[in-house]
Design a protein around this motif. Sequence first.
Motif, PDB file in Angstrom:
ATOM      1  N   ASN A  72       3.257  20.764  35.880  1.00  0.00           N
ATOM      2  CA  ASN A  72       1.864  20.497  36.241  1.00  0.00           C
ATOM      3  C   ASN A  72       0.952  20.271  35.040  1.00  0.00           C
ATOM      4  N   SER A 228       1.517  14.506  43.966  1.00  0.00           N
ATOM      5  CA  SER A 228       0.066  14.636  44.062  1.00  0.00           C
ATOM      6  C   SER A 228      -0.347  15.935  43.396  1.00  0.00           C
ATOM      7  N   ARG A 229      -1.499  15.906  42.760  1.00  0.00           N
ATOM      8  CA  ARG A 229      -2.029  17.079  42.062  1.00  0.00           C
ATOM      9  C   ARG A 229      -3.491  17.255  42.436  1.00  0.00           C
ATOM     10  N   PRO A 230      -3.944  18.501  42.580  1.00  0.00           N
ATOM     11  CA  PRO A 230      -5.340  18.722  42.968  1.00  0.00           C
ATOM     12  C   PRO A 230      -6.331  18.319  41.878  1.00  0.00           C
ATOM     13  N   LEU A 231      -7.516  17.863  42.339  1.00  0.00           N
ATOM     14  CA  LEU A 231      -8.598  17.526  41.403  1.00  0.00           C
ATOM     15  C   LEU A 231      -9.369  18.773  40.970  1.00  0.00           C
ATOM     16  N   LYS A 232      -8.978  19.927  41.458  1.00  0.00           N
ATOM     17  CA  LYS A 232      -9.508  21.243  41.082  1.00  0.00           C
ATOM     18  C   LYS A 232     -10.952  21.485  41.539  1.00  0.00           C
ATOM     19  N   ILE A 234     -12.967  19.688  43.185  1.00  0.00           N
ATOM     20  CA  ILE A 234     -13.235  19.225  44.558  1.00  0.00           C
ATOM     21  C   ILE A 234     -12.066  19.691  45.417  1.00  0.00           C
ATOM     22  N   PRO A 235     -12.218  20.809  46.145  1.00  0.00           N
ATOM     23  CA  PRO A 235     -11.066  21.370  46.871  1.00  0.00           C
ATOM     24  C   PRO A 235     -10.432  20.365  47.824  1.00  0.00           C
ATOM     25  N   TRP A 236      -9.100  20.362  47.816  1.00  0.00           N
ATOM     26  CA  TRP A 236      -8.268  19.571  48.728  1.00  0.00           C
ATOM     27  C   TRP A 236      -8.448  18.061  48.548  1.00  0.00           C
ATOM     28  N   TYR A 238      -7.119  14.991  45.748  1.00  0.00           N
ATOM     29  CA  TYR A 238      -5.961  14.887  44.868  1.00  0.00           C
ATOM     30  C   TYR A 238      -5.979  13.615  44.029  1.00  0.00           C
TER      31      TYR A 238
ATOM     32  N   GLU B  64      -1.123  26.963  49.077  1.00  0.00           N
ATOM     33  CA  GLU B  64      -1.745  25.987  48.173  1.00  0.00           C
ATOM     34  C   GLU B  64      -3.008  26.588  47.575  1.00  0.00           C
ATOM     35  N   ASN B  65      -3.270  26.229  46.320  1.00  0.00           N
ATOM     36  CA  ASN B  65      -4.513  26.641  45.669  1.00  0.00           C
ATOM     37  C   ASN B  65      -5.215  25.385  45.157  1.00  0.00           C
ATOM     38  N   ASN B  66      -6.533  25.370  45.269  1.00  0.00           N
ATOM     39  CA  ASN B  66      -7.242  24.132  44.915  1.00  0.00           C
ATOM     40  C   ASN B  66      -7.155  23.799  43.424  1.00  0.00           C
ATOM     41  N   GLY B  69      -2.491  23.792  42.824  1.00  0.00           N
ATOM     42  CA  GLY B  69      -1.671  22.917  43.651  1.00  0.00           C
ATOM     43  C   GLY B  69      -0.786  23.703  44.606  1.00  0.00           C
ATOM     44  N   THR B 180      -7.636  29.642  47.919  1.00  0.00           N
ATOM     45  CA  THR B 180      -6.212  29.585  48.241  1.00  0.00           C
ATOM     46  C   THR B 180      -6.037  29.463  49.754  1.00  0.00           C
ATOM     47  N   LYS B 181      -5.096  28.612  50.149  1.00  0.00           N
ATOM     48  CA  LYS B 181      -4.728  28.514  51.565  1.00  0.00           C
ATOM     49  C   LYS B 181      -3.492  29.377  51.789  1.00  0.00           C
TER      50      LYS B 181
END
Lengths: 278, 278
Positions: A72, A228-232, A234-236, A238, B64-66, B69, B180-181
């Motif tokens: 990551n 896919s990786r989170p944009l951090k 902005i939750p959810w 990617y 999942e965590n924002n 990932g 976190t989800k």
Amino acid sequence: MFIYQKIKSLVVDPDGIYYLGPKGSFSHEVALKIQGENYVEQDSISSVFAAVNKNNGIGVVPIENNREGPVNDTLDNLFHEDEIYINKEIEMPIRLVLAGSSYTKITSETKVYSHNHAIQEAKRTLQKLGITRVIPVDSTSRAAILAKEENALAICSEFAAKIYGLKVIKSDIQDGINITKFAVISNNITLEGDRSVVLFTVPHKPGGLFRVLQSFYERNINLTMIYSRPLKEIPWRYYFYLEYEGRYMDELMQSMKSNVEEIKFKGSFSFLYDNARF
Amino acid sequence: MFIYQKIKSLVVDPDGIYYLGPKGSFSHEVALKIQGENYVEQDSISSVFAAVNKNNGIGVVPIENNREGPVNDTLDNLFHEDEIYINKEIEMPIRLVLAGSSYTKITSETKVYSHNHAIQEAKRTLQKLGITRVIPVDSTSRAAILAKEENALAICSEFAAKIYGLKVIKSDIQDGINITKFAVISNNITLEGDRSVVLFTVPHKPGGLFRVLQSFYERNINLTMIYSRPLKEIPWRYYFYLEYEGRYMDELMQSMKSNVEEIKFKGSFSFLYDNARF
């Protein structure tokens, strides 16, 4: 030997080759395949990226493992560091040895240090040898350093054992297939080769990713890796990391551009296999 | 309170609610929202899955965590455990406190324990307080246990501080957004709700993933999460984890089936927000 030649030709007097340490790491082993004079260890993947940027150097970082998936930190740094590109990818089999100082005899008191993943993969060998005192540490090279203690062993690479003066007790103790892909990075983009990497975000609506993949489908291009990786912040939401077979094509880029929000082309490059695999 | 009611109604006398421990973990906090009598901590995500299978119980694991990932262990277990399904997803904000025993005064000697991610997120607060002796451990609840030592503090949840009898010195010390989800899992499949999860592999040829996404595009269905994970024993081959808005549709499944190699539907369920977020 062919591969080694190819890698040599990549390097044009870099101001340092920066790798994820500590010394004796798999990244270090890969870095030494690149011709250079100044090999510098870094304590994190982000530090490798920062050093490459600062010194206009070359970096070596792990990017994917066939068991653990993407690294990551490498993906996120490639997305955020606009001036860093991939110049090569090198696939390396992760072979593990059991090593210790030359006078260590295995007893019920013997401690074994290693990274948790390596411990998992050497489970069967440890059982056979009756070793139960296993201590997880943060890397296999750290384990090799600690194996200098009395009555201690390390599960590490043959390279790390050599660097830290350990004697190999047993080779190839890993179960199953374990391969890591490393990326050679720099501030220079390359546009030739059989693999390419492009990072992008898509509008958050039905068909967002689908429309981008259509550009590849219509050109009969095979995808070799998509994460896919989170944009951090902005939750959810990617960004996508996509690697495909083939080189940069202006027309493909234009086609993608009409369906993405942000897009970052990270280079076309050769994909090399380490000889040792075969 | 509405959400709490909803979760209560989920449970039909389970033989244990198994969560990723140690006690005081965020999974524990989520598990306690489910009505039950027997809450049992497990030391790994795989152990939660095994316990749910063995005891026909309910499990609570992070998915999942924002910022970080996907939680790979949860995804991989869902793929490999054919008889385990998702019954709910619960989104929980990760709020951190600085806590210690009631007589701890902050000096230059004060140690702070926490998980590495939590340390990163509380950086600014630690700087302001002049705390430099920071010791990473494997979870925030483990940090709360260790903060019982003399002149030691923990960065952990308010819940963990309470469980281990610590006094909260400072609340909400996290920087940025951190959510976190969690997934509530069991051996029973549910087919109602506003979210669904399906896992699949595709043929390794151009358009493999594209053709599957086409089924969603044609039905105007929004994807909320798509991750690829390695198949491990076959290098550089993957399965996909896909979450979409909407419930199970037989016709959608049939459409997907013509373009996948393997497919595992993991349930339709409600997606709940923890009240505390608002």
